[in-house]
Write an enzyme that holds these catalytic residues in place. Sequence first.
Site, short mmCIF file in Angstrom:
data_model
loop_
_atom_site.label_atom_id
_atom_site.label_comp_id
_atom_site.label_asym_id
_atom_site.label_seq_id
_atom_site.Cartn_x
_atom_site.Cartn_y
_atom_site.Cartn_z
N SER A 140 7.73 2.95 -8.93
CA SER A 140 6.73 2.19 -8.28
C SER A 140 5.29 3.26 -8.45
O SER A 140 4.28 2.48 -8.21
CB SER A 140 6.92 1.85 -6.72
N SER A 156 10.84 6.74 -8.01
CA SER A 156 9.61 6.09 -8.22
C SER A 156 8.62 7.35 -8.69
O SER A 156 7.46 6.96 -8.90
CB SER A 156 9.04 5.41 -6.94
N LYS A 177 -1.53 7.05 -3.84
CA LYS A 177 -0.63 5.77 -4.09
C LYS A 177 -1.09 4.83 -2.90
O LYS A 177 -0.78 5.22 -1.59
CB LYS A 177 0.88 6.50 -4.18
#
Length: 499
Positions: free
Chosen positions: A150, A174, A74
């Site tokens: 996210s 997230s 990520k």
Amino acid sequence: MGSLFRDYDATGLGELVRKRELKPRELVELSVSEIERLNPVLGAVTHKMYEQALEQADHHSLEGPFAGVPMLLKDMYQDVKGEPMTYGSGAYRGHRAEQDSIYAAELRKAGMVFVGYTNVPEFALMAVTEPKQYGPARNPWNTNVTPGGSSGGSAAAVASGMVPVAGASDGGGSIRIPASYCGLFGLKPTRGRTPVGPQAGRHWQGASVSHVLSRTVRDSAAILDCLASARDTTRAFLSPSFAGQYSDVVGRGLNKRLRIAYSIQSPLDTEVDEDCRQAVLQTARVLESMGHDVVEQTAPVDGRQIAKSYITMYFGEIGAELQGLERILGRKANRHDVEPTTWLLGTLGKATSAADFVMSLNEWDKAAMQMETFHETYDLYITPTTAMRQAKIGELELKFAEKALVSMVDKFGIAKILQKTGVVDTLVETSLRRTPFTQLANLTGQPAMSVPMYQTADGLPLGVHVIAARGREDLLYQLAAELEQRPEWTDLTKVPTAN
């Protein structure tokens, strides 16, 4: 080999490599092929590391539980030295990591091969993944809707079969929100369980922790074993110790009847979609059929106060992010450097008093004590993962009036005035009404997971949210492993764009 990532999880692939039935290069080449095939539609991957990955694969030691298995990271906190780390923001276009994160170093030690970075909303702030810098990530079940945020790029990549697992982090949902929206398993560990260093000792005051999104429960557990054993002297928080391996408890099964509370009411007293309610009610019936005691009972916390304390931290962290950006830019930041929502929230953060910030943290501790008492009676607490189904791409973009507000705050310096009006309370409800359930576990430090136990009539997955007492990831993994055998568990082989 096109379906290999849908037939095998990361644990299974690692076993095949160690047995010399597959070569790391074969797995990396397959991942590259799937990314190139799917990413133009899904927008899941924003930075590719193919050359480095192939070089690593060719010289792999074949050691570690995930020997030669390709993985995406990520674009937030999961630094690899020399590679871009942009946090989804155009302001960080030229920024490169100065050193490996402990997170990345531990997973490389476990055998993982990193093939790139995934799409995130700017500074990982939103529950949808639509950064201006990279464009939207799309849900492989239906490319007209969001995969969540996210960690939305990671979720889209795993659900579509680009990689078997991908890096994720969770500061308010997230990991769990995109897991819910993409039919994946996503566990947020206990605060302090996974490494955050070496450049920081905490993220979002301890609310944000890193882990993965996975197709199987055993992959999540095995990766947590790797991360939990990491030596991280910089971390500000320590989790309750666990004597054993999470991988072992996955196969052990539950040996007792659980006491489970559930609620389908939003802690903000706002609307909950019928599908989200039915996901919980269906799962409650499944758990009863498995012999557990299941009762409807809400958590003993003030949902609105929790939400407000979360947003106060949110404002402050974004304000600090903007100040940190000035060191990168070498000048004072302005509203054109970042997206309008980021600028508005950061400006409100700069107008938040230190006293208000400390009071918000006090609310976290109060809620943590309330939940500890709650778990003396109930082993688990179940809610919808989200209050609403997947939003359409672009549905949550700022409207004209909201953009005008950003301009007014910037031009007239009225952030402090807004703090004293009802605007902040309105922002709390507007920001969290779609996702009001997940923040509690971040603030109390508890482990929580989203399990893919429901699909809508039009074929979209929705997760069910389960919270345990601090330090009880083992209980979550045991339950998830049993639910994974149920027919209600989402079948990822049916993802349309992966076929």
